[in-house]
Design an enzyme around this catalytic site. Structure first.
Site, mmCIF file in Angstrom:
data_model
loop_
_atom_site.group_PDB
_atom_site.id
_atom_site.type_symbol
_atom_site.label_atom_id
_atom_site.label_comp_id
_atom_site.label_asym_id
_atom_site.label_seq_id
_atom_site.Cartn_x
_atom_site.Cartn_y
_atom_site.Cartn_z
ATOM 1 N N CYS A 102 -49.377 121.108 43.805
ATOM 2 C CA CYS A 102 -49.801 121.511 42.457
ATOM 3 C C CYS A 102 -51.324 121.518 42.356
ATOM 4 O O CYS A 102 -52.018 120.736 43.009
ATOM 5 C CB CYS A 102 -49.226 120.559 41.417
ATOM 6 N N ASP A 103 -51.825 122.407 41.499
ATOM 7 C CA ASP A 103 -53.267 122.489 41.293
ATOM 8 C C ASP A 103 -53.681 121.595 40.127
ATOM 9 O O ASP A 103 -52.859 120.857 39.570
ATOM 10 C CB ASP A 103 -53.718 123.945 41.114
ATOM 11 N N ILE A 104 -54.925 121.698 39.735
ATOM 12 C CA ILE A 104 -55.453 120.835 38.674
ATOM 13 C C ILE A 104 -54.759 121.069 37.332
ATOM 14 O O ILE A 104 -54.748 120.210 36.468
ATOM 15 C CB ILE A 104 -56.981 120.989 38.566
#
Length: 130
Positions: free
Chosen positions: A17-19
């Site tokens: 997952c990204d930010i």
């Protein structure tokens, strides 16, 4: 599984997952590729063995339509079906979140083959039974 010929279930890992807390776009390609590899293995074929035999399967084009985001710990399935189109083998792949059956991604992956360093006209896909 509709007209799909293969399905694999996976779970989103935190580091994918990204930010923003959603699966990074590039990770979806890994999910699709993993499903294609597992599909071949389910047919007693492997990229390693094919390569040793001088058969190289290569992605020539990918289209991905993002519909909904996956997030950490989501369990999902990657479903696929194949279709021969000239010298290409086309994988139609969908990613579906299992908790609500939401379609998260639709993809079309075009694969070509080289046999002993020469571009195949597609007959290798028939020979391999894929």
């Amino acid at each position: 599984m509709k007209d799909y010929i293969f399905e694999i279930q996976l779970k989103v890992r935190d580091y994918e997952c990204d930010i923003q807390g959603v699966v990074n776009n590039a990770v979806y390609q890994s999910y699709l590729e993993h499903a294609r590899h597992e599909y071949l293995l389910s047919m007693d074929k492997s990229f390693k063995e094919l390569t040793a035999q001088g058969v190289l399967l290569m992605v020539s084009r990918i289209e991905m339509d993002f519909k909904q985001s996956l997030t950490s710990t989501d369990v999902f399935s990657v479903q696929l079906r194949t279709e021969r189109q000239g010298l290409k083998l086309v994988f139609f792949q969908d990613i579906v979140r299992l908790s609500d059956q939401a379609l998260c991604l639709k993809a079309k992956v075009e694969v070509i083959a080289k046999v002993n360093d020469k571009l195949s006209r597609g007959e290798i896909f028939d020979t391999l039974g894929i």
